[in-house]
Design a protein around this motif. Sequence first.
Motif: not given
Length: 453
Positions: A31-47
């Motif tokens: 997901f190279p186009n995600l913002s840092l905020t969206e990226l952090a939220q995604t990783i939190c959900e995965h983990l």
Amino acid sequence: MTKTVTSTLTLSGRKFSKKELIGIQQTIKTFPNLSLTELAQTICEHLSWTTAQSRNKHNACLDALEKLEKLGLVELPSKRLQKKRESKKVVWTEQSQAKPDIDSSLAELGSITLKVVTDKAEVTLWNEYVDRHHYLSYKHPIGAALKYFIMSDHPQPQVLGCLLFSASVWHLADRDQWIEWDKKDREKRLNLVINNNRFLIFPWINVPNLASKALALVTKQIRNDWQTAHGYRPVLIETFVDDSQYLGTCYQAANWECIGKSSGKDWQDKVDENNRSGSVKSIWVTPLHKHFRAILKNQQPAKAQVDLDESFVNLWGKVVMIISDVAQEFDAKWQKRKRVIDSLLLVFLIFRLVFSNNSQGYGTTIEEFWHNCLRMKFPLPQKKPISASSFSDARKKLDENIFKVLNQRIIAAHDTLAEPDNQSQRWLNHRLFAVDGSKLNLPRELTLKIRET
């Protein structure tokens, strides 16, 4: 080019396995186009990296990602320029204006209580009071927080002051040394320390010992209040006293301990002695748990982790004696001769059946009860469990009024042991005893009060 993950890492208080770190690398590439905020939220959900209230640990994740980037393990997207958020100015209204002076003794104010502020209108008023009358004004707290009104009920209900508790300071040299905390333990358990960063007794309130009384009350109830609001129980409170403004007398009177000084920029891991951003202040602390240091250092023995206060233990000691005495009284009413099944055994089995929520039959429940009693060396009339039919026959002979008598005597014991000024177990100044699914008939004055609110 990112480096290859070769081992586990502990970041932002969380241990990441090699597999999880590789997963984070793949998520960023996918997901190279995600913002840092969206990226952090995604990783939190995965983990499943969440708080006790199931909220994503977004800020902790952002901090971990920055550390991974410094280690060369990930390449983060560029930060997007955002309009700087301006803090909303607190508007002062007539409600927060100074009131006529109150000069009295503490006893003349009646019962002093702390009210958790959650209602929107009350939060607005709390913000006004602090912004208008506290020398540091109001600033929106970062992270988990809890606001209180200090209340009295005489000659009428009135607000006397405000308290605010929020997230603890990240790094504080004298505090960490006093706890004997290393960086790893601090990262994992910093949330168990909370900060009293606003304390206001209104300038028109001149009541000796009111401040220390409020501090004494908050140490008794804040663990339960914090559990209700944020899903966990803190073990230590810290605060800072500006020695140029105050002496910290009220904290000393409430048995808080001064453990050192701040450096002016102690919330950073690396302190620049030439770039202090604040004044040096005294650090005061008070434990909320007798094993606070061991808990913060993860050295608490498993058996000692059960958090039972002295009044709770005393109450249950009384309850055991009450059940035994009442059972003997009812034995005389229905037993014509000594039997294997007596009133005490019936009461315990009935309690066990109630707690099972009808999820299993009498036979299974009795067998489990018997096994657990033998394992704990609890005295039983025989080694072999009684039959379900024998229990049912004996249960019919036991007068159901035994539970009314138990209820009355246990409540009386609770009232005897309870502290006179303890309001933590009260609702609208009434103590309630109920279970899920029960119905409660309220006195007329309470019904009217609910309608008004």
